[in-house]
Design an enzyme around this catalytic site. Structure first.
Site, short mmCIF file in Angstrom:
data_model
loop_
_atom_site.label_atom_id
_atom_site.label_comp_id
_atom_site.label_asym_id
_atom_site.label_seq_id
_atom_site.Cartn_x
_atom_site.Cartn_y
_atom_site.Cartn_z
N SER A 169 0.97 -0.99 0.15
CA SER A 169 -0.14 0.06 0.00
C SER A 169 0.97 1.33 -0.07
O SER A 169 0.51 2.43 -0.32
CB SER A 169 -1.01 0.14 1.35
OG SER A 169 -1.00 -0.96 2.01
N HIS A 207 -1.36 -2.24 -7.21
CA HIS A 207 -2.03 -1.97 -5.96
C HIS A 207 -3.48 -2.06 -6.20
O HIS A 207 -4.04 -1.03 -6.47
CB HIS A 207 -1.40 -0.61 -5.44
CG HIS A 207 -2.08 -0.14 -4.08
ND1 HIS A 207 -2.20 0.89 -3.73
CD2 HIS A 207 -2.42 -0.87 -2.98
CE1 HIS A 207 -2.88 1.23 -2.42
NE2 HIS A 207 -2.94 0.01 -2.10
N GLU A 266 -3.63 0.84 -8.75
CA GLU A 266 -2.36 1.97 -9.23
C GLU A 266 -1.18 0.82 -9.56
O GLU A 266 -1.19 -0.01 -8.92
CB GLU A 266 -1.94 2.35 -7.88
CG GLU A 266 -3.02 3.42 -7.41
CD GLU A 266 -2.62 4.25 -6.14
OE1 GLU A 266 -2.74 5.43 -6.00
OE2 GLU A 266 -1.96 3.64 -5.25
N ASN A 268 -3.03 6.58 -0.92
CA ASN A 268 -2.67 6.49 0.30
C ASN A 268 -1.95 7.42 0.88
O ASN A 268 -1.99 7.65 2.11
CB ASN A 268 -2.00 5.12 0.51
CG ASN A 268 -2.87 3.95 1.06
OD1 ASN A 268 -3.98 4.02 1.58
ND2 ASN A 268 -2.57 2.80 0.41
#
Ligand code: NAI
Length: 285
Positions: free
Chosen positions: A120, A141, A153, A192
């Protein structure tokens, strides 16, 4: 485009089982390994339950469900990945553990196998720094829950071969029907990173007595967010979210604006990790 026939997934927790389900739904052969064998069994039961719901809602037939389940192969050693075209790692969020795993993987997989991490927030470039061939390494991701969330991602490290990243992006879109977005290997990538103050500020406000967890979550939902920060942390896992906060904080040389709130660490130390332990900010049955 490279043909991806066999996919390996390492880690059968929250994300691993979701990623396996994504593959199984497309009837792609997927091999699942976890150092904890019972996690693989739990993941299989979870996916079975998810697919049962799909049958009940007449989204898929019983026959399709059986075919999807038949494409999942639990394995008990890394060597079983030698036929894989792609491996996605979804183990604990710790740099040294991930590096050790990729080093070991390189010894058993074919030279053409693409290696991906589902981290992450950790640097893909740093994970790949211990590898002999870091060109084939990138992050894919996926978001939680992987079968429902379209975004992936695609994180390109310093050494990642651009062709590998492009191939993965096309495959995610055409075969897995996802919405892949190519992003740079920056701390927390995009989602994130932006999410850090969402979590930290919520902790601060509750700790200072300005509001309560339930009020924050309810208000944010009323404002159009799918979940408030505390509900989201329970879904992600308190441990995983804390690891992401620490990773971004450390990557920015401990800039105060990114410092995790002490209560975030307290939650972690209490072992109340959210939905996966049935208790976190809220209780789950
Ligand atoms: P989890 O704690 O639910 O599952 C991790 C699994 O990995 C466990 O079953 C554990 O036994 C296994 N494991 C740990 N070390 C291992 C090793 N060396 N070899 C084999 N298996 C090992 O964790 P979760 O939430 O699935 O996270 C996995 C990865 O995905 C992390 O890197 C996390 O940052 C990332 N991620 C998590 C998201 C979330 O919402 N939880 C969202 C997107 C990415």
């Amino acid at each position: 485009m490279k043909t991806i026939k066999h996919v390996g997934v390492i880690g059968a927790g929250t994300m691993g089982r979701g990623i396996v389900e994504v593959m199984a739904r497309q009837e792609i052969d997927v091999y699942l390994y976890d150092q904890d064998r019972s996690a693989v069994e739990r993941a299989f039961v979870h996916i079975q339950n998810q697919l049962d719901k799909q049958v009940y809602r007449t989204k898929i037939s019983e026959q399709q469900k059986m075919k999807m389940l038949a494409s999942i192969h639990p394995v008990d050693q890394l060597h079983a990945f030698h036929t894989c075209d792609l491996i996605i790692e979804a183990i604990m969020e710790e740099m040294s553990v991930k590096q050790q795993l990729f080093k070991a993987l390189e010894k058993v997989v074919s030279t053409s196998c693409i290696l991906a991490t589902n981290t992450s927030s950790l640097s893909v470039t740093e994970i790949a720094s211990v590898m002999q061939n870091p060109k084939r390494m990138l992050a894919l991701h996926f978001f939680n829950p992987a079968p429902k969330m379209p975004l992936v991602e695609v994180v390109v490290g310093v050494h990642t071969d651009q062709n590998v990243a492009e191939e993965m992006k096309t495959w995610l879109k055409q075969t897995l029907l996802k919405e892949p977005v190519m992003v740079r290997d920056a701390p927390g990538f995009i989602v994130n990173r932006v999410a850090r103050p969402f979590h930290t500020e919520a902790y601060r406000m509750v700790a200072s007595g300005e509001t309560s967890k339930t009020q924050v979550d309810n208000i944010l939902q009323d404002a159009g967010f799918k979940m408030g920060p505390f509900q989201l942390q329970d879904l992600i896992g308190i441990d995983i979210n804390y690891a992401a906060s620490m990773s971004v904080y450390e990557s920015f040389n401990h800039e105060p604006r990114l410092r995790p709130h002490p209560n975030q660490q307290k939650m972690l130390q209490s072992g109340l990790l959210g939905r996966k332990t049935k208790k976190g900010h809220y209780h789950y049955e």
